[in-house]
Design a protein around this motif. Structure first.
Motif, PDB file in Angstrom:
ATOM      1  N   GLN A  61       0.838  -1.195   0.000  1.00  0.00           N
ATOM      2  CA  GLN A  61       0.000   0.000   0.000  1.00  0.00           C
ATOM      3  C   GLN A  61       0.875   1.248   0.000  1.00  0.00           C
ATOM      4  OE1 GLN A  61      -2.002  -0.581   3.739  1.00  0.00           O
ATOM      5  NE2 GLN A  61      -3.863  -1.264   2.724  1.00  0.00           N
ATOM      6  N   TYR A  62       0.342   2.305  -0.612  1.00  0.00           N
ATOM      7  CA  TYR A  62       0.979   3.610  -0.486  1.00  0.00           C
ATOM      8  C   TYR A  62       0.271   4.328   0.653  1.00  0.00           C
ATOM      9  CZ  TYR A  62       3.483   7.828  -1.817  1.00  0.00           C
ATOM     10  OH  TYR A  62       4.325   8.906  -1.819  1.00  0.00           O
ATOM     11  N   GLN A  63       1.001   4.606   1.726  1.00  0.00           N
ATOM     12  CA  GLN A  63       0.411   5.197   2.919  1.00  0.00           C
ATOM     13  C   GLN A  63       0.805   6.666   3.017  1.00  0.00           C
ATOM     14  OE1 GLN A  63       1.489   2.816   6.298  1.00  0.00           O
ATOM     15  NE2 GLN A  63       0.456   0.989   5.534  1.00  0.00           N
ATOM     16  N   VAL A  64      -0.200   7.517   3.103  1.00  0.00           N
ATOM     17  CA  VAL A  64       0.009   8.954   3.276  1.00  0.00           C
ATOM     18  C   VAL A  64      -0.382   9.299   4.706  1.00  0.00           C
ATOM     19  CG1 VAL A  64      -0.573  11.265   2.467  1.00  0.00           C
ATOM     20  CG2 VAL A  64      -0.514   9.351   0.851  1.00  0.00           C
ATOM     21  N   ILE A  65       0.594   9.781   5.468  1.00  0.00           N
ATOM     22  CA  ILE A  65       0.395  10.018   6.900  1.00  0.00           C
ATOM     23  C   ILE A  65      -0.185  11.415   7.095  1.00  0.00           C
ATOM     24  CG2 ILE A  65       1.518  10.066   9.153  1.00  0.00           C
ATOM     25  CD1 ILE A  65       3.774   8.342   7.622  1.00  0.00           C
ATOM     26  N   ILE A  66      -1.388  11.481   7.625  1.00  0.00           N
ATOM     27  CA  ILE A  66      -2.114  12.733   7.775  1.00  0.00           C
ATOM     28  C   ILE A  66      -2.191  13.175   9.237  1.00  0.00           C
ATOM     29  CG2 ILE A  66      -4.304  13.922   7.383  1.00  0.00           C
ATOM     30  CD1 ILE A  66      -2.933  13.179   4.805  1.00  0.00           C
ATOM     31  N   GLY A  67      -2.537  12.251  10.118  1.00  0.00           N
ATOM     32  CA  GLY A  67      -2.754  12.600  11.521  1.00  0.00           C
ATOM     33  C   GLY A  67      -4.202  12.384  11.910  1.00  0.00           C
ATOM     34  N   GLN A  68      -4.638  13.061  12.958  1.00  0.00           N
ATOM     35  CA  GLN A  68      -5.963  12.825  13.519  1.00  0.00           C
ATOM     36  C   GLN A  68      -7.098  13.166  12.566  1.00  0.00           C
ATOM     37  OE1 GLN A  68      -4.655  15.140  17.110  1.00  0.00           O
ATOM     38  NE2 GLN A  68      -6.156  13.844  18.092  1.00  0.00           N
ATOM     39  N   ASN A  69      -6.860  14.088  11.653  1.00  0.00           N
ATOM     40  CA  ASN A  69      -7.922  14.494  10.744  1.00  0.00           C
ATOM     41  C   ASN A  69      -8.021  13.611   9.509  1.00  0.00           C
ATOM     42  OD1 ASN A  69      -5.367  15.729  10.138  1.00  0.00           O
ATOM     43  ND2 ASN A  69      -6.362  16.906   8.523  1.00  0.00           N
ATOM     44  N   VAL A  70      -7.378  12.450   9.531  1.00  0.00           N
ATOM     45  CA  VAL A  70      -7.383  11.587   8.347  1.00  0.00           C
ATOM     46  C   VAL A  70      -8.794  11.143   7.949  1.00  0.00           C
ATOM     47  CG1 VAL A  70      -6.981   9.397   9.570  1.00  0.00           C
ATOM     48  CG2 VAL A  70      -6.208   9.665   7.214  1.00  0.00           C
ATOM     49  N   PRO A  71      -9.745  10.891   8.885  1.00  0.00           N
ATOM     50  CA  PRO A  71     -11.087  10.512   8.428  1.00  0.00           C
ATOM     51  C   PRO A  71     -11.747  11.606   7.588  1.00  0.00           C
ATOM     52  CG  PRO A  71     -10.806   9.962  10.749  1.00  0.00           C
ATOM     53  CD  PRO A  71      -9.643  10.817  10.357  1.00  0.00           C
ATOM     54  N   LYS A  72     -11.486  12.867   7.936  1.00  0.00           N
ATOM     55  CA  LYS A  72     -12.083  13.965   7.190  1.00  0.00           C
ATOM     56  C   LYS A  72     -11.456  14.092   5.799  1.00  0.00           C
ATOM     57  CE  LYS A  72     -13.208  16.527  11.399  1.00  0.00           C
ATOM     58  NZ  LYS A  72     -12.992  17.770  12.189  1.00  0.00           N
ATOM     59  N   VAL A  73     -10.141  13.898   5.718  1.00  0.00           N
ATOM     60  CA  VAL A  73      -9.480  13.915   4.411  1.00  0.00           C
ATOM     61  C   VAL A  73      -9.994  12.760   3.563  1.00  0.00           C
ATOM     62  CG1 VAL A  73      -7.266  13.719   3.215  1.00  0.00           C
ATOM     63  CG2 VAL A  73      -7.429  15.060   5.328  1.00  0.00           C
ATOM     64  N   TYR A  74     -10.138  11.599   4.181  1.00  0.00           N
ATOM     65  CA  TYR A  74     -10.667  10.419   3.488  1.00  0.00           C
ATOM     66  C   TYR A  74     -12.061  10.703   2.929  1.00  0.00           C
ATOM     67  CZ  TYR A  74     -12.632   5.693   3.010  1.00  0.00           C
ATOM     68  OH  TYR A  74     -13.246   4.561   2.545  1.00  0.00           O
ATOM     69  N   ASP A  75     -12.917  11.303   3.746  1.00  0.00           N
ATOM     70  CA  ASP A  75     -14.280  11.624   3.290  1.00  0.00           C
ATOM     71  C   ASP A  75     -14.253  12.581   2.110  1.00  0.00           C
ATOM     72  OD1 ASP A  75     -15.378  10.030   5.248  1.00  0.00           O
ATOM     73  OD2 ASP A  75     -15.744  11.675   6.656  1.00  0.00           O
ATOM     74  N   GLU A  76     -13.325  13.538   2.145  1.00  0.00           N
ATOM     75  CA  GLU A  76     -13.217  14.491   1.034  1.00  0.00           C
ATOM     76  C   GLU A  76     -12.752  13.790  -0.240  1.00  0.00           C
ATOM     77  OE1 GLU A  76     -14.191  17.524   0.904  1.00  0.00           O
ATOM     78  OE2 GLU A  76     -14.664  17.806   3.034  1.00  0.00           O
ATOM     79  N   ILE A  77     -11.867  12.820  -0.109  1.00  0.00           N
ATOM     80  CA  ILE A  77     -11.408  12.062  -1.285  1.00  0.00           C
ATOM     81  C   ILE A  77     -12.561  11.249  -1.862  1.00  0.00           C
ATOM     82  CG2 ILE A  77      -9.934  10.146  -2.021  1.00  0.00           C
ATOM     83  CD1 ILE A  77      -7.747  11.200  -0.252  1.00  0.00           C
ATOM     84  N   VAL A  78     -13.368  10.668  -0.976  1.00  0.00           N
ATOM     85  CA  VAL A  78     -14.533   9.907  -1.435  1.00  0.00           C
ATOM     86  C   VAL A  78     -15.489  10.822  -2.202  1.00  0.00           C
ATOM     87  CG1 VAL A  78     -16.578   8.633  -0.672  1.00  0.00           C
ATOM     88  CG2 VAL A  78     -14.352   8.163   0.374  1.00  0.00           C
ATOM     89  N   LYS A  79     -15.652  12.056  -1.714  1.00  0.00           N
ATOM     90  CA  LYS A  79     -16.527  13.015  -2.407  1.00  0.00           C
ATOM     91  C   LYS A  79     -16.029  13.328  -3.816  1.00  0.00           C
ATOM     92  CE  LYS A  79     -18.090  15.453   1.776  1.00  0.00           C
ATOM     93  NZ  LYS A  79     -18.047  16.747   2.504  1.00  0.00           N
TER      94      LYS A  79
END
Length: 491
Positions: A61-79
């Motif tokens: 996997q290619y892992q991009v380390i974001i921090g605590q706000n990763v769920p919000k970034v993930y949701d934005e990518i899904v959008k």
């Protein structure tokens, strides 16, 4: 505050856009991306994105380390059109050269499967564990606020806890199906088959009659209680995935709604109950006994294991290899209700990481660097995220890693000597110490002593030995410039 939408757009562009993503998920701090063309991402470009702490390849996997706000970034990518936890679209592979299944690739695929499945289930385990921890603290063993026969004690200690742990095969069946790309409902049903009430009743009755097997399609099947287990369902799901895929190909579309799930489960019931689940149970017990020999059995093996794992744990986190040990620790917790090795060592290592950042905060003079390292400490101490300290402090001031290693080793040594045990999968921040509560006052005290010894030792070592003369000189110069700039502004 981080601009999560902007981070999502820049990360997505840097990895080749949505058409280059075959699947994406996230854990507590990282985006975990499977890519069609793995040559596209440029590490330097991604690390330069504001809000990204780092990036790496791990487990395929290619892992991009974001921090605590990763769920919000993930949701934005899904959008932006990326399928949430989506299965691989086989059309994406058209025209690509098939890669041979080397031992390394097989290992990466297995690690990827275990990692993504277990990470998905962790919130359930942590949430359920907190209810039991509260019950232990408020119950007759400690504060004696709730009586052992009170409704609220029983609700917290048994009902809600069991809702999280007893049904683990169902949760993992869903999570595994999501990672593999097969039917999530059939994944849950497969987990349900393993803990069906009639099977549990047979297992309970067998304890009195001495029976060891039952019959499935006329074939002998071992009688095991698969509730709160991990390996049986994890072994079953890849086979279910292939069986379902086969029937989707051969069953006509007009009949598929009924007969694909029926035939898949018709095949999987004997395969799981006669072969795979018993193998998973045997392997689980073997791993449990192995872990017991290093942890709960005590002695020099425990001391050495805890010292080494606590010292090196965060380096395993960086590579993703900690998921292997984490899976073993979770299996140990589920099978015997406690762990005195992996889970204890991992928690202590976190305290050492926070101590490393805190020591850097105390040592440095540049206001920007002090503020950054204080933030790294707080993001772990309060938020339960160690990546900012690892990448922001450790990789920038590599000598500070000596503090993290030394602090982890000292904390692990104390925990091993006093046989510190954790009883629940607790929080990853300061509240992680509640995992020691169920072991009684002495266990709680020594767990706290080991944890805070790791923190203090890491801070002292980082403060004393964590910086080169050149780094301290540059820091002093930056601090002087900041002070002069402040004086000029106030004049």
């Amino acid at each position: 505050m981080a601009d999560n939408a902007k981070i999502a757009q820049q990360v997505l562009a840097a990895v080749g856009g949505k058409d280059n993503i075959t699947s994406i998920a996230h854990c507590m701090t990282r985006l975990r991306i499977n890519l069609k063309d793995e040559s596209i991402p440029n590490d330097d470009e991604i690390k330069a994105i504001k809000g990204v702490l780092g990036c790496q390849w791990s487990g395929g996997q290619y892992q991009v380390i974001i921090g605590q706000n990763v769920p919000k970034v993930y949701d934005e990518i899904v959008k932006l059109g990326v399928s949430a936890g989506g299965a691989i679209d086989e059309n994406l592979d058209a025209g690509l050269e098939k890669q041979p299944w080397t031992a390394k690739r097989v290992g990466n695929a297995i690690l990827n499967y275990l990692s993504k499945t277990m990470v998905t289930a962790i919130p359930v385990m942590m949430g359920a564990a907190m209810f039991r921890t509260i019950a232990v603290i408020a119950g007759p063993g400690m504060l004696n606020i709730w009586a052992a026969d009170s409704e609220i004690y029983n609700l917290f200690y048994n009902w809600i806890y069991d809702a999280g742990y007893y049904f683990m095969p169902i949760y993992l069946g869903y999570a595994a199906a999501a990672q593999l790309g097969c039917s999530k409902m059939l994944g849950m049903m497969m987990g349900g088959v393993l803990i069906a009430p009639d099977l549990i009743a047979l297992v309970t009755a067998a304890a009195d009659t001495g029976a060891t097997t039952t019959s499935v399609y006329g074939l002998p099947a071992m009688l095991n209680n698969y509730s709160s287990t991990v390996l049986p369902i994890l072994l079953c799901m890849p086979v279910l995935w292939q069986v379902e895929k086969f029937f989707k190909r051969v069953v006509p579309d007009m009949l598929s709604t009924v007969f694909v799930p029926f035939l898949t489960m018709f095949v999987m019931v004997p395969v799981s109950l006669v072969v795979l689940a018993p193998i998973g149970s045997v392997l689980g017990n073997a791993i449990g006994n192995f872990m017991f020999s290093f942890g709960n059995a005590g002695g020099i093996a425990t001391v050495i294991a805890l010292t080494i794992i606590a010292a090196l744990w965060e380096f395993l986190v960086m590579t993703g290899m900690h998921q292997v040990l984490l899976t073993l620790g979770i299996m140990q917790l589920l099978s015997v209700g406690s762990d005195s090795c992996v889970m204890v060592a991992g928690g202590i290592a976190q305290f050492a990481t926070w101590g490393m950042a805190f020591g850097a905060f105390l040592r440095l003079k540049d206001p920007d660097e002090r503020g950054a390292n204080l933030g790294y400490f707080l993001s772990g101490f309060l938020g339960g995220v160690t990546e900012p300290a690892l990448y922001g402090c450790g990789f920038k001031y590599t000598h500070c890693f000596a503090g993290m290693i030394g602090g982890g080793a000292i904390g692990g040594l104390i925990a091993g000597i006093f046989h510190v045990t954790t009883y629940v999968l607790g929080a990853t921040n300061i509240l992680g110490i509640v995992g020691f509560v169920a072991g009684g006052t002495f266990n709680l005290v020594m767990g706290c002593v080991a944890s805070f010894a790791a923190f203090v030792a890491a801070a002292i070592i980082s403060y004393t030995f964590g910086f080169t003369k050149e780094q301290l000189a540059a820091d002093a110069e930056a601090a002087a410039e900041a002070k002069a700039k402040k004086a000029a502004l106030s004049a």
